[in-house]
Design a protein around this motif. Sequence first.
Motif, short mmCIF file in Angstrom:
data_model
loop_
_atom_site.label_atom_id
_atom_site.label_comp_id
_atom_site.label_asym_id
_atom_site.label_seq_id
_atom_site.Cartn_x
_atom_site.Cartn_y
_atom_site.Cartn_z
N ILE A 1 22.34 46.76 41.75
CA ILE A 1 23.62 46.55 41.08
C ILE A 1 24.65 45.94 42.05
O ILE A 1 24.89 46.48 43.13
N ILE A 2 25.22 44.84 41.61
CA ILE A 2 26.30 44.20 42.37
C ILE A 2 27.59 44.42 41.58
O ILE A 2 27.75 43.92 40.47
N ASN A 3 28.48 45.20 42.16
CA ASN A 3 29.69 45.64 41.46
C ASN A 3 30.90 44.87 42.03
O ASN A 3 31.25 45.03 43.19
N ILE A 4 31.49 44.03 41.18
CA ILE A 4 32.65 43.23 41.62
C ILE A 4 33.83 43.59 40.72
O ILE A 4 33.80 43.31 39.51
N ASP A 5 34.85 44.19 41.28
CA ASP A 5 35.91 44.71 40.41
C ASP A 5 37.24 44.88 41.15
O ASP A 5 37.29 44.93 42.38
N HIS A 6 38.30 45.00 40.36
CA HIS A 6 39.64 45.22 40.93
C HIS A 6 40.33 46.46 40.36
O HIS A 6 41.54 46.61 40.54
N HIS A 7 39.58 47.32 39.64
CA HIS A 7 40.18 48.54 39.09
C HIS A 7 40.29 49.62 40.16
O HIS A 7 39.32 49.89 40.87
N VAL A 8 41.42 50.29 40.21
CA VAL A 8 41.61 51.37 41.18
C VAL A 8 40.67 52.54 40.86
O VAL A 8 40.26 53.29 41.75
N SER A 9 40.28 52.65 39.58
CA SER A 9 39.41 53.77 39.18
C SER A 9 37.93 53.45 39.37
O SER A 9 37.07 54.22 38.95
N ASN A 10 37.61 52.33 40.03
CA ASN A 10 36.19 51.96 40.20
C ASN A 10 35.44 53.01 41.01
O ASN A 10 35.91 53.50 42.03
N GLU A 11 34.24 53.35 40.51
CA GLU A 11 33.46 54.44 41.11
C GLU A 11 32.44 53.96 42.14
O GLU A 11 31.58 54.74 42.56
N ASN A 12 32.51 52.72 42.57
CA ASN A 12 31.56 52.18 43.56
C ASN A 12 30.12 52.52 43.19
O ASN A 12 29.35 53.02 44.00
N PHE A 13 29.78 52.24 41.95
CA PHE A 13 28.48 52.63 41.40
C PHE A 13 27.34 51.69 41.81
O PHE A 13 26.20 51.93 41.46
N GLY A 14 27.65 50.61 42.52
CA GLY A 14 26.61 49.63 42.81
C GLY A 14 25.87 49.88 44.12
O GLY A 14 26.23 50.75 44.90
N HIS B 1 44.11 50.69 35.80
CA HIS B 1 44.96 50.34 36.94
C HIS B 1 46.20 51.23 36.94
O HIS B 1 46.50 51.88 35.95
N ALA B 2 46.97 51.18 38.03
CA ALA B 2 48.19 51.98 38.11
C ALA B 2 49.19 51.59 37.02
O ALA B 2 49.93 52.43 36.52
N THR B 3 49.21 50.31 36.65
CA THR B 3 50.20 49.87 35.66
C THR B 3 49.61 49.58 34.27
O THR B 3 50.36 49.28 33.35
N ALA B 4 48.30 49.65 34.14
CA ALA B 4 47.65 49.40 32.83
C ALA B 4 46.37 50.19 32.76
O ALA B 4 45.48 49.99 33.58
N SER B 5 46.30 51.09 31.81
CA SER B 5 45.10 51.93 31.73
C SER B 5 44.84 52.32 30.28
O SER B 5 45.63 52.00 29.39
N VAL C 1 35.10 46.04 45.73
CA VAL C 1 36.21 46.50 44.90
C VAL C 1 37.49 46.23 45.67
O VAL C 1 37.66 46.74 46.78
N ASP C 2 38.34 45.41 45.12
CA ASP C 2 39.59 45.08 45.80
C ASP C 2 40.74 45.16 44.79
O ASP C 2 40.91 44.28 43.95
N THR C 3 41.51 46.24 44.91
CA THR C 3 42.57 46.48 43.93
C THR C 3 43.77 45.55 44.15
O THR C 3 44.69 45.53 43.34
N GLU C 4 43.74 44.79 45.23
CA GLU C 4 44.83 43.84 45.48
C GLU C 4 44.62 42.54 44.70
O GLU C 4 45.50 41.67 44.71
N ARG C 5 43.44 42.41 44.10
CA ARG C 5 43.15 41.16 43.37
C ARG C 5 43.73 41.22 41.96
O ARG C 5 43.67 42.26 41.30
#
Length: 320
Positions: A104-117, A292-296, A122-126
């Motif tokens: 699994i290759i996990n590419i994401d920007h959600h702060v709640s990402n569980e690093n499941f890959g 995200h912190a501002t949208a969930s 995971v970069d929440t600054e994106r």
Amino acid sequence: MSAKTIKTAIRKFNKFLITAHINPEGDSIGSQVAMASLLKKLGKSAIILNEGPVPYILQFMKGTEEIMKEMPASFDFEAAVILDCPDLSRVGNAAEHITKEKNIINIDHHVSNENFGKYNWVDTERSSAGEMVFELFKAFKLKLDYDDAVAIYVAMMTDTGSFKYSNTTSRTHSVTAELIDAGVRPYEIYGRIYETNSIQNTSLLGEALQTLKVSDDGKIAWLWVTREMLKKTKASLEGTEGIINFARSIESSDIAILFRETGTENRVKVSFRSKGNVDVNKLAASFGGGGHATASGCTVFGKIEEVEKKVLEKASGMLG
Ligand code: 5GP
Ligand code: MN
């Protein structure tokens, strides 16, 4: 991990499954389509598998016509690229094919990402997963075609609310400058996404606005979309997109909430937005959701009145 790690991972495999979160929007569809193009340019084979249909307003993007709803029997992929998705439970029916032995290759920007890959970037600054795929094009020194640029632009524009949310950075604008140089016409994409409302969906907005309420202190603003309203206006669920912004736009509001009765009885989809001073990811997480912190968002079981009560209590508790 960074784009470099993902680059190394991608080099190892030849057959890829691409997927993203259920109820797809601009970023999930845009990033998937751009990712499929990137893999094909590297001579790899890739398919995109999504549970739900591509929203009507996104179907103009090239590559969306190839998105599959069911897994082709003969496609034995080696790696799954999962985009814009915080956890595996949000993948939808593609999940049944993504067993532990798949890479699994996990590419994401959600702060709640569980690093499941196995490989996680995971970069929440994106601003968006699309922006991350753009960086992969750079890392592989691949030429960005017009259609790639459009897909990435759609991902970035929709996740930043047309470049106005707090996730809009100078890098966001540098990337979009390159996309414009690759042929993207911002007015055209904006028009396709935001100026294609149907009368039905616009009537639904009218109905929903009638339910707009604010708490006594003005800090929480919320509205409803009920099954009844959907029936009356003949609007689609897609037409509920963006309605929450009217609650957020109330000057005093720190938390905006939209309660949507989904198709299923006693199930309410709750969306949260904040202006940055409240972490609504935490609020959604307390109901089993995330974002995200501002949208969930989250799904809460019960009648809409009960769900409203429960959620408002929690939200005012958070405001302390
Ligand atoms: P929306 O309110 O537009 O559906 O979603 C806003 C953000 O919250 C998106 O980033 C979306 O991925 C996330 N989100 C929405 N619903 C859920 C949910 O039920 N669970 C999780 N983990 N995230 C959600
Ligand atoms: Mn996103």
